[in-house]
Design a protein around this motif. Structure first.
Motif, PDB file in Angstrom:
ATOM      1  N   ASN A  28      28.850  47.594  46.720  1.00  0.00           N
ATOM      2  CA  ASN A  28      29.845  47.943  47.733  1.00  0.00           C
ATOM      3  C   ASN A  28      29.280  48.135  49.136  1.00  0.00           C
ATOM      4  OD1 ASN A  28      31.896  47.940  45.840  1.00  0.00           O
ATOM      5  ND2 ASN A  28      31.501  50.047  45.269  1.00  0.00           N
ATOM      6  N   GLU A  29      27.977  48.112  49.285  1.00  0.00           N
ATOM      7  CA  GLU A  29      27.366  48.360  50.591  1.00  0.00           C
ATOM      8  C   GLU A  29      27.927  47.387  51.630  1.00  0.00           C
ATOM      9  OE1 GLU A  29      22.966  49.142  52.448  1.00  0.00           O
ATOM     10  OE2 GLU A  29      23.135  47.879  50.691  1.00  0.00           O
ATOM     11  N   GLY A  30      28.464  47.951  52.700  1.00  0.00           N
ATOM     12  CA  GLY A  30      29.028  47.143  53.773  1.00  0.00           C
ATOM     13  C   GLY A  30      30.510  46.837  53.610  1.00  0.00           C
ATOM     14  N   PHE A  31      31.061  47.062  52.420  1.00  0.00           N
ATOM     15  CA  PHE A  31      32.468  46.772  52.166  1.00  0.00           C
ATOM     16  C   PHE A  31      33.291  48.023  51.917  1.00  0.00           C
ATOM     17  CE2 PHE A  31      30.122  43.025  50.704  1.00  0.00           C
ATOM     18  CZ  PHE A  31      30.723  42.044  51.475  1.00  0.00           C
ATOM     19  N   VAL A  32      32.682  48.985  51.260  1.00  0.00           N
ATOM     20  CA  VAL A  32      33.390  50.196  50.853  1.00  0.00           C
ATOM     21  C   VAL A  32      32.582  51.408  51.320  1.00  0.00           C
ATOM     22  CG1 VAL A  32      34.266  51.531  48.898  1.00  0.00           C
ATOM     23  CG2 VAL A  32      34.315  49.035  48.805  1.00  0.00           C
ATOM     24  N   LEU A  54      43.325  44.463  48.480  1.00  0.00           N
ATOM     25  CA  LEU A  54      43.767  44.477  47.083  1.00  0.00           C
ATOM     26  C   LEU A  54      42.694  43.954  46.143  1.00  0.00           C
ATOM     27  CD1 LEU A  54      47.459  43.282  47.514  1.00  0.00           C
ATOM     28  CD2 LEU A  54      46.665  45.588  46.951  1.00  0.00           C
ATOM     29  N   ASN A  55      42.026  42.890  46.531  1.00  0.00           N
ATOM     30  CA  ASN A  55      40.953  42.344  45.695  1.00  0.00           C
ATOM     31  C   ASN A  55      39.792  43.326  45.570  1.00  0.00           C
ATOM     32  OD1 ASN A  55      42.264  39.929  45.153  1.00  0.00           O
ATOM     33  ND2 ASN A  55      41.382  38.906  46.924  1.00  0.00           N
ATOM     34  N   THR A  56      39.471  44.007  46.652  1.00  0.00           N
ATOM     35  CA  THR A  56      38.388  44.991  46.628  1.00  0.00           C
ATOM     36  C   THR A  56      38.749  46.174  45.740  1.00  0.00           C
ATOM     37  OG1 THR A  56      37.709  44.313  48.844  1.00  0.00           O
ATOM     38  CG2 THR A  56      36.879  46.436  48.045  1.00  0.00           C
ATOM     39  N   VAL A  57      40.000  46.643  45.842  1.00  0.00           N
ATOM     40  CA  VAL A  57      40.460  47.748  44.990  1.00  0.00           C
ATOM     41  C   VAL A  57      40.374  47.336  43.523  1.00  0.00           C
ATOM     42  CG1 VAL A  57      42.494  49.077  44.298  1.00  0.00           C
ATOM     43  CG2 VAL A  57      41.919  48.861  46.710  1.00  0.00           C
ATOM     44  N   ASP A  58      40.860  46.156  43.203  1.00  0.00           N
ATOM     45  CA  ASP A  58      40.824  45.676  41.819  1.00  0.00           C
ATOM     46  C   ASP A  58      39.386  45.576  41.319  1.00  0.00           C
ATOM     47  OD1 ASP A  58      42.088  44.534  39.423  1.00  0.00           O
ATOM     48  OD2 ASP A  58      41.085  42.679  40.061  1.00  0.00           O
ATOM     49  N   ASP A  59      38.504  45.008  42.117  1.00  0.00           N
ATOM     50  CA  ASP A  59      37.101  44.879  41.730  1.00  0.00           C
ATOM     51  C   ASP A  59      36.451  46.243  41.528  1.00  0.00           C
ATOM     52  OD1 ASP A  59      34.665  43.306  41.317  1.00  0.00           O
ATOM     53  OD2 ASP A  59      34.015  44.179  43.225  1.00  0.00           O
ATOM     54  N   LEU A  60      36.731  47.168  42.419  1.00  0.00           N
ATOM     55  CA  LEU A  60      36.170  48.508  42.329  1.00  0.00           C
ATOM     56  C   LEU A  60      36.617  49.216  41.050  1.00  0.00           C
ATOM     57  CD1 LEU A  60      34.429  50.561  43.867  1.00  0.00           C
ATOM     58  CD2 LEU A  60      36.506  51.334  45.010  1.00  0.00           C
ATOM     59  N   ILE A  61      37.890  49.106  40.728  1.00  0.00           N
ATOM     60  CA  ILE A  61      38.408  49.736  39.509  1.00  0.00           C
ATOM     61  C   ILE A  61      37.782  49.111  38.267  1.00  0.00           C
ATOM     62  CG2 ILE A  61      40.476  50.052  38.089  1.00  0.00           C
ATOM     63  CD1 ILE A  61      42.020  50.407  40.772  1.00  0.00           C
ATOM     64  N   GLN A  62      37.662  47.800  38.251  1.00  0.00           N
ATOM     65  CA  GLN A  62      37.055  47.130  37.097  1.00  0.00           C
ATOM     66  C   GLN A  62      35.590  47.530  36.933  1.00  0.00           C
ATOM     67  OE1 GLN A  62      38.728  45.445  34.777  1.00  0.00           O
ATOM     68  NE2 GLN A  62      40.541  45.929  35.983  1.00  0.00           N
ATOM     69  N   CYS A  63      34.864  47.609  38.030  1.00  0.00           N
ATOM     70  CA  CYS A  63      33.459  48.019  37.960  1.00  0.00           C
ATOM     71  C   CYS A  63      33.333  49.465  37.479  1.00  0.00           C
ATOM     72  CB  CYS A  63      32.785  47.856  39.320  1.00  0.00           C
ATOM     73  SG  CYS A  63      32.544  46.145  39.810  1.00  0.00           S
TER      74      CYS A  63
END
Length: 74
Positions: A28-32, A54-63
């Motif tokens: 997530n460095e630089g994005f979140v 939305l894509n970042t939220v989805d990716d974060l939740i999956q990770c």
């Protein structure tokens, strides 16, 4: 227009919140923007494109789900 969202993951103690933070940080460095607040991992996502947010939220939740499954910090 900027779109900003905040996700808060709650854990049973600060140690588990730190584990999640350390596990997610490299991806997530630089994005979140993220930080640990007591027993919580707080993630802030900001972008001008709603699809990116939305894509970042989805990716974060999956990770985060994978971190829970592999480290048993449910």
């Amino acid at each position: 227009m900027k779109i900003k969202t905040k996700l808060t993951f709650n854990y049973i103690n600060r140690k588990y919140a730190e584990i999640a933070y350390q596990s997610l940080y490299p991806d997530n460095e630089g994005f979140v923007e993220s930080y640990v607040d007591d027993k919580k991992l707080v993630c802030i996502i900001e972008n001008e494109n709603i699809s990116t947010v939305l894509n970042t939220v989805d990716d974060l939740i999956q990770c985060e789900k994978m971190i829970e499954m592999t480290s048993e910090i449910i």
